[in-house]
Design a protein around this motif. Structure first.
Motif, mmCIF file in Angstrom:
data_model
loop_
_atom_site.group_PDB
_atom_site.id
_atom_site.type_symbol
_atom_site.label_atom_id
_atom_site.label_comp_id
_atom_site.label_asym_id
_atom_site.label_seq_id
_atom_site.Cartn_x
_atom_site.Cartn_y
_atom_site.Cartn_z
ATOM 1 N N PHE A 23 39.741 -16.255 73.122
ATOM 2 C CA PHE A 23 39.542 -17.557 72.486
ATOM 3 C C PHE A 23 38.211 -17.601 71.733
ATOM 4 O O PHE A 23 37.178 -17.214 72.264
ATOM 5 N N TRP A 24 38.278 -18.103 70.496
ATOM 6 C CA TRP A 24 37.102 -18.258 69.640
ATOM 7 C C TRP A 24 36.782 -19.740 69.518
ATOM 8 O O TRP A 24 37.597 -20.502 69.041
ATOM 9 N N ALA A 25 35.612 -20.199 69.900
ATOM 10 C CA ALA A 25 34.573 -19.475 70.613
ATOM 11 C C ALA A 25 33.837 -20.514 71.449
ATOM 12 O O ALA A 25 33.776 -21.692 71.088
ATOM 13 N N ALA A 26 33.247 -20.072 72.536
ATOM 14 C CA ALA A 26 32.555 -20.972 73.452
ATOM 15 C C ALA A 26 31.201 -21.411 72.902
ATOM 16 O O ALA A 26 30.539 -20.690 72.178
ATOM 17 N N TRP B 142 35.168 -15.389 73.428
ATOM 18 C CA TRP B 142 33.954 -15.021 72.716
ATOM 19 C C TRP B 142 32.959 -16.154 72.899
ATOM 20 O O TRP B 142 33.327 -17.329 72.962
ATOM 21 N N HIS B 143 31.673 -15.821 72.986
ATOM 22 C CA HIS B 143 30.652 -16.837 73.277
ATOM 23 C C HIS B 143 29.533 -16.729 72.256
ATOM 24 O O HIS B 143 28.923 -15.673 72.095
ATOM 25 N N CYS B 144 29.258 -17.841 71.569
ATOM 26 C CA CYS B 144 28.289 -17.848 70.476
ATOM 27 C C CYS B 144 26.936 -18.422 70.839
ATOM 28 O O CYS B 144 26.072 -18.578 69.973
ATOM 29 N N GLY B 145 26.713 -18.766 72.123
ATOM 30 C CA GLY B 145 25.453 -19.390 72.477
ATOM 31 C C GLY B 145 25.332 -20.757 71.830
ATOM 32 O O GLY B 145 26.306 -21.331 71.340
ATOM 33 N N ASP B 146 24.109 -21.287 71.780
ATOM 34 C CA ASP B 146 23.905 -22.627 71.227
ATOM 35 C C ASP B 146 23.313 -22.603 69.828
ATOM 36 O O ASP B 146 22.876 -23.630 69.307
#
Length: 371
Positions: free
Chosen positions: A329-332, A48-52
């Motif tokens: 995987f949590w989280a990028a 999962w990707h949360c941005g910045d």
């Protein structure tokens, strides 16, 4: 020579000598052989990707900066990606329904979830999906499903078409989920993007998040297992067993995942068993103020300790093939405003990247097991 080795050689010589003396051959000693454990290779290995900006994706990214912070995802150190799936998190379902355009969204989609970001990953063979919801937007899911669930499904399908991505449903109403509305959402999405067992059409990939085990999101879990995640008539591609409140031990993770495989026959209504091939298991790479071994030390990670179990988990009433689909995987990048990030120097080549090599993760993602 090792003494044990010497004894075995001497013992063998005595047996041969006895056989020569008596004219009889020594009977061979049967050595028990452990039966091989059936297993299946991992197929889904994603983040999962949360941005910045803590999962809002409310700004258009500078792609040079984006590459600096996320290069580990496309290069585990040998030019090969660390993952075969990235799920951009999160789209607000109510803004998507209403087609909201504001400082952080265009036509209901976060401005940071754009073609440049999607192409950054897909150009390296990594599948991309968008996650609608998350715990923050649970109330907005409820409102959107009540207002017009079918239209929300149509708009999700149109967004998937626009960006060439799949959609993940993250609807975390634990007490009274609107399952009728969610069924309408899924039916509308599938009318635009039918189920595709081959996996060739990225927009046809539609998944659902469930709890780590069967004791949370119970109504959603029960309905999804019975109606959307069967192997005989699949509607959703698979489910993700999400992370629990904190990183589990290996035994706790396996226990949670086993609950899905076994089901809960004592519940009313009962939760049926879920085929191992119909879900992934979630683990943290960054949690609060800590970077987890999942990110930087594969040898001591939970994924290393559970890898054999995950690949050999046997069906228990649903499905025919062993092994869960894989890991999420949590989280990028930056999953929270105050927690750690996976930006340099906390890149995850030493955890997720090594795991990708260890497990031989296929790229691009192959057609998924169906039973």
């Amino acid at each position: 020579m090792h003494s044990g080795r010497l004894k075995s050689v001497v013992g063998a010589a005595v047996l041969v000598a006895a056989a020569m003396t008596t004219g009889t051959a020594a009977a061979p000693t049967a050595v028990p052989v452990a039966p091989a454990v059936a297993s299946s290779p991992i197929q889904v290995y994603g983040a999962w990707h949360c941005g910045d900006d803590a999962c809002t994706w409310a700004t258009v990214r500078d792609m040079t900066d984006f590459d600096t912070n996320n290069h580990w995802l496309i290069d585990r150190g040998d030019g090969h990606p660390s993952v075969n799936l990235v799920v951009l998190s999160f789209v607000n379902p109510l803004k998507l329904l209403n087609g909201t355009t504001d400082s952080g969204d265009v036509n209901g989609a976060p401005v940071g979830m754009n073609a440049a970001v999607v192409n950054y990953f897909t150009s390296h063979g990594i599948r991309v999906m968008l996650s609608i919801g998350g715990i923050t937007y649970t109330g907005d899911w409820d409102t959107a499903l009540t207002q017009n669930a079918a239209l929300l499904g149509q708009k999700a399908a149109a967004l998937a078409t626009q960006l060439g991505v799949g959609i993940e449903i993250d609807y975390e109403n634990s007490s009274s989920p609107n399952l009728t509305g969610l069924q309408s959402f899924i039916s509308a999405y599938r009318a635009a993007h039918p189920y595709d067992a081959s996996g060739a059409d990225p927009t046809a990939r539609l998944t659902l998040d469930v709890a780590a085990g069967d004791r949370y999101l119970i109504a959603l879990d029960q309905y999804a297992t019975a109606n959307w995640l069967t192997t005989s008539n699949p509607v959703l591609d698979y489910a993700n067993a999400m992370v629990p409140s904190k990183q589990p031990s290996a035994s706790s993770a396996e226990s949670n995942w086993q609950e899905h495989i076994t089901g809960k026959s004592n519940y009313n209504p009962a939760i049926g068993p879920l085929a191992p091939a119909k879900f992934t298991g979630g683990l943290y790479i960054a949690e609060g103020s800590q970077v987890r071994p999942e990110c930087n030390n594969f040898a001591t990670s939970v994924q290393n300790a559970t890898g054999s179990w995950l690949q050999s988990a046997a069906p228990n009433g649903a499905g025919t093939t062993p092994g869960m689909l894989g890991y999420m995987f949590w989280a990028a990048e930056k999953p929270s405003t105050r927690g750690v990030t996976t930006d340099p120097p906390n890149t995850c080549q030493g955890g997720v990247g090594v795991g990708s090599t260890t497990y031989g993760i296929p790229l691009p993602m192959p057609a998924l097991r169906q039973g």
